[in-house]
Design a protein around this motif. Structure first.
Motif, short mmCIF file in Angstrom:
data_model
loop_
_atom_site.label_atom_id
_atom_site.label_comp_id
_atom_site.label_asym_id
_atom_site.label_seq_id
_atom_site.Cartn_x
_atom_site.Cartn_y
_atom_site.Cartn_z
N VAL A 38 0.94 -1.20 -0.14
CA VAL A 38 0.04 0.08 0.15
C VAL A 38 0.88 1.21 -0.19
O VAL A 38 1.99 1.32 0.70
N ASP A 39 0.63 2.17 -0.90
CA ASP A 39 1.11 3.67 -0.68
C ASP A 39 0.25 4.59 -0.86
O ASP A 39 -1.38 4.40 -0.88
N ALA A 40 0.45 5.94 -1.21
CA ALA A 40 -0.61 6.92 -1.20
C ALA A 40 -1.41 6.94 -2.50
O ALA A 40 -2.65 7.47 -2.60
N GLU A 41 -0.69 6.05 -3.46
CA GLU A 41 -1.37 6.11 -4.76
C GLU A 41 -2.02 4.96 -5.35
O GLU A 41 -3.10 4.88 -6.01
N ARG A 42 -1.47 3.85 -4.51
CA ARG A 42 -2.09 2.51 -5.14
C ARG A 42 -1.84 1.40 -4.06
O ARG A 42 -1.06 1.64 -3.20
N SER A 43 -2.68 0.04 -4.30
CA SER A 43 -2.51 -0.97 -3.46
C SER A 43 -2.63 -2.08 -4.41
O SER A 43 -3.31 -2.14 -5.27
N LEU A 44 -1.99 -3.14 -3.90
CA LEU A 44 -2.10 -4.46 -4.45
C LEU A 44 -2.32 -5.65 -3.40
O LEU A 44 -1.70 -5.46 -2.12
N ARG A 45 -3.48 -6.48 -3.61
CA ARG A 45 -3.41 -7.73 -2.79
C ARG A 45 -2.71 -8.60 -3.32
O ARG A 45 -2.21 -8.72 -4.38
N TYR A 46 -2.51 -9.85 -2.37
CA TYR A 46 -1.77 -10.89 -2.71
C TYR A 46 -2.16 -11.55 -3.95
O TYR A 46 -1.34 -11.90 -5.00
N GLY A 47 -3.36 -11.72 -4.21
CA GLY A 47 -3.90 -12.31 -5.46
C GLY A 47 -3.64 -11.44 -6.78
O GLY A 47 -3.63 -12.00 -7.69
N GLU A 48 -3.46 -10.14 -6.60
CA GLU A 48 -3.15 -9.06 -7.41
C GLU A 48 -1.62 -9.11 -7.89
O GLU A 48 -1.09 -8.87 -8.84
N LEU A 49 -0.77 -9.23 -6.72
CA LEU A 49 0.74 -8.92 -6.89
C LEU A 49 1.21 -10.09 -7.89
O LEU A 49 2.21 -9.73 -8.49
N ASP A 50 0.81 -11.36 -7.74
CA ASP A 50 1.13 -12.37 -8.58
C ASP A 50 1.28 -11.90 -10.14
O ASP A 50 2.48 -11.73 -10.72
N GLY A 51 0.08 -11.29 -10.60
CA GLY A 51 0.05 -10.93 -12.08
C GLY A 51 0.56 -9.62 -12.26
O GLY A 51 1.21 -9.29 -13.29
N ALA A 52 0.85 -8.85 -11.28
CA ALA A 52 1.62 -7.53 -11.34
C ALA A 52 3.25 -7.68 -11.69
O ALA A 52 3.73 -7.08 -12.48
N TYR B 172 3.79 1.75 2.69
CA TYR B 172 4.78 2.38 2.38
C TYR B 172 4.83 4.05 2.26
O TYR B 172 3.61 4.56 2.27
N GLU B 173 5.80 4.61 2.95
CA GLU B 173 5.64 6.27 3.03
C GLU B 173 7.32 6.87 2.41
O GLU B 173 8.34 6.01 2.73
N ALA B 174 7.09 7.69 1.52
CA ALA B 174 8.23 8.03 0.87
C ALA B 174 9.51 8.69 1.92
O ALA B 174 10.51 8.63 1.81
N ARG B 175 8.92 9.64 2.84
CA ARG B 175 9.69 10.56 3.57
C ARG B 175 9.23 10.32 5.08
O ARG B 175 7.76 10.46 5.23
N PHE B 176 10.08 10.45 6.03
CA PHE B 176 9.61 10.45 7.48
C PHE B 176 8.90 11.79 7.76
O PHE B 176 9.93 12.73 7.85
N ARG B 177 8.10 11.64 8.36
CA ARG B 177 7.42 13.05 9.01
C ARG B 177 6.67 12.48 10.49
O ARG B 177 5.91 11.44 10.45
N PRO B 178 7.29 12.91 11.43
CA PRO B 178 6.76 12.53 13.03
C PRO B 178 5.26 12.37 13.03
O PRO B 178 4.58 11.35 13.30
N GLU B 179 4.53 13.51 12.43
CA GLU B 179 3.03 13.59 12.40
C GLU B 179 2.54 12.44 11.67
O GLU B 179 1.56 11.93 12.00
N THR B 180 3.00 12.23 10.54
CA THR B 180 2.49 11.21 9.65
C THR B 180 2.44 10.01 10.31
O THR B 180 1.49 9.22 10.20
N LEU B 181 3.52 9.37 10.74
CA LEU B 181 3.76 8.17 11.72
C LEU B 181 2.95 7.95 12.83
O LEU B 181 2.29 7.17 12.96
N ALA B 182 2.70 9.28 13.49
CA ALA B 182 1.86 9.06 14.78
C ALA B 182 0.56 9.10 14.08
O ALA B 182 -0.35 7.95 14.91
#
Length: 529
Positions: free
Chosen positions: A53-67, A256-266
């Motif tokens: 998972v990231d801010a733009e997309r996500s993949l399930r295990y069943g989709e990851l194989d084909g991806a 997944y997170e591209a950059r560390f920001r404490p408020e985002t992690l919290a």
């Protein structure tokens, strides 16, 4: 100090791009010979579970194989072959993970590079690796896009990767031989000194990487269904191992997170019900500092496992984390050349001190040439040790001896119960008035001072001696009283260990992984005369 020897070798590789989810044998330890194959049990048993998972997309295990299969076909259409090196300029994202696994399916080598490096640093890596092609993942990563445009890369859109820029295919690139055995075939080429010196690429094999996944499973560090926060850069071996190999081979979900920001992690800890958190000490220090400055308690209702690595952990920070979250902050030790794990504190046997724990199962350690204080250089042997430095057999021979022992350059001591304490780098020992000063010990004491967020200690050569110099990053809203710090240190350290000079800096220079770059601090000292 040793454990059992590695198990039997795995069967021959299946690397066709259209056959990703190989049928596993009874034992996961011997079922797979390539990294991408390790998702097979979860594709079959939990296809609906989120994998990436990231801010733009996500993949399930069943989709990851084909991806993976589709992305491998796209790479092959570019001309990527088994044994080719492919540079990935990126931040953490779903697309980066898919590309690494797709390269595994082609028997090509992934060369992940952090987009925050400079143009010249990335250029040096592309050249040294003899890359077939460089891919620049666009999306929200402005630096990657700028690097790609500067090198004439062309925009593209791949279904499971997203926007990227594709560099020119290097027709002169010569593929390395494809090796059937997992212990011989390289999965990833990780550059350890792109930010501080000449290029040095560490060849990590499929067996190296899969061992880390197996070790995480055996120790209960990641479990099926875990929700893992993914901010450590996958261009660094720590992030690659705990945010790709460990979670996916064990049926977990990575956010997944591209950059560390404490408020985002919290916010993620509370809202995404994270169960596993990995970070360098600086990440934890800044998260706790943000919580204090904002008067905002940290909530992590589902968090069950937290791990620190990549730099020395202090008792003050460990205690602050455990007070904030109510769970143990585990510690560990490793290096790029060991994939990276060597030692870890045990989940079932928490420690109050800052030991990095005992050696992990299947790996051996010993001390070479012990010093009078009982410490010595840590030597490592096992299935985690790299294949070698790419195109540098001379450097490989300097660090891996004829008996297979990797000479780490780190000084350690081993207690009677097997607990390992890292006391410093053999090349970073400061010899002041004939006494050895270990920077980590001084840093531990400085970091315990209330106004200090983090510190770094280096040596400065003077006439006939070496001085101890400390660089200090001060907590927000506080001021450092040098006299009070010295009085505090006199209670903690022998006189010869107390810094001759303390320099306050706004931010300590750090690599994308969060590791403090002491070479930069030495350069600052040299420039100041």
């Amino acid at each position: 100090m040793s454990t059992t020897t590695p198990g039997a070798s795995a069967p021959a590789a299946e690397s066709r791009a259209d056959s990703i989810a190989a049928t596993p044998a009874t034992s996961p330890a011997t079922a797979f010979t390539r990294l991408h194959q390790t998702i097979a049990p979860w594709v079959r048993s939990h296809p609906e579970r989120l994998a990436l998972v990231d801010a733009e997309r996500s993949l399930r295990y069943g989709e990851l194989d084909g991806a993976i299969a589709g992305t491998a076909r796209a790479l092959a259409a570019l001309g990527v072959r088994g044994g080719d090196r492919v540079v990935l300029v990126t931040e953490n994202c779903v697309g980066c993970a898919v590309l690494i696994l797709a390269l595994s399916a082609l028997d090509a080598w992934a060369v992940p590079v952090n987009a925050r490096l400079s143009q010249s640093e990335i250029g040096n890596i592309v050249e040294h690796a003899g890359a077939r092609v460089a891919l620049y993942l666009d999306g929200a990563h402005a630096e990657a896009r700028e690097h790609g445009l500067a090198r004439g890369a062309q925009p593209a859109q791949w279904p499971h990767v997203g926007r990227l820029l594709v560099g020119a295919v290097n027709a002169a690139a010569v593929p390395e031989p494809v090796e059937p055995a997992a212990r011989d075939q390289v999965a990833a080429l990780i550059y350890t000194t792109g930010t501080t010196g000449a290029s040095k690429g560490v060849m990590l094999t499929h067996a190296n990487m899969m061992f880390i996944g197996r070790s995480n499973r055996a120790q209960g560090r990641v479990q099926p269904g875990d929700r893992v926060y993914g901010v450590l850069p996958m261009s660094h071996v720590y992030g690659l191992s705990v945010l790709l190999v460990g979670p996916l081979s064990n049926g977990a979900t990575v956010f997944y997170e591209a950059r560390f920001r404490p408020e985002t992690l919290a916010r993620a800890l509370a809202e995404q019900q994270l169960t596993v958190l990995h970070g360098v000490p600086a990440l934890y220090a800044k998260l706790i500092e943000w919580s204090r400055a904002q008067a905002t308690p940290l909530r992590a209702p589902a968090l069950r496992m937290a791990q620190s690595g990549g730099a020395p952990l202090t008792e003050t920070l460990k205690a602050a984390f455990e007070s904030s979250f109510g769970i143990v902050l585990n510690n560990g030790y490793g290096m790029t050349e060991t994939s990276p794990t060597v030692c870890q504190t045990r989940v079932e046997s928490p420690r109050a001190d800052c030991s990095v724990g005992p050696v992990v199962p299947e790996v051996e350690i010993r001390l070479g040439d012990p010093l009078p204080d009982g410490s010595g250089e840590l030597l490592v042997r096992g299935p985690n040790v790299m294949k070698g430095y790419y195109r540098r057999p001379d450097l490989t021979a300097q660090v891996i001896d004829a008996d297979g022992w990797l000479h780490t350059g780190d000084l350690a001591r081993i207690d009677a119960d097997g607990a390992v304490f890292i006391v410093g780098r053999s090349k970073e020992i400061i010899i002041h008035s004939g006494f050895n000063v270990y920077p980590e010990e001084v840093e531990q004491s400085i970091n315990a001072f209330p106004a200090v967020l983090q510190s770094a200690v280096v040596g400065r050569a003077v006439e006939g001696n070496e001085e101890v110099v400390a660089f200090v990053e001060v907590r927000a809203g506080m001021a450092l009283d040098p006299a009070a710090l010295r009085a505090f240190l006199r209670e903690q350290l022998s006189p010869y260990k107390i810094p001759h000079e303390v320099r306050v800096v706004e931010h300590l220079p750090a690599a994308p992984s969060g590791k403090i770059l002491k070479a930069k601090l030495r350069e600052m000292l040299a420039a100041a005369g």
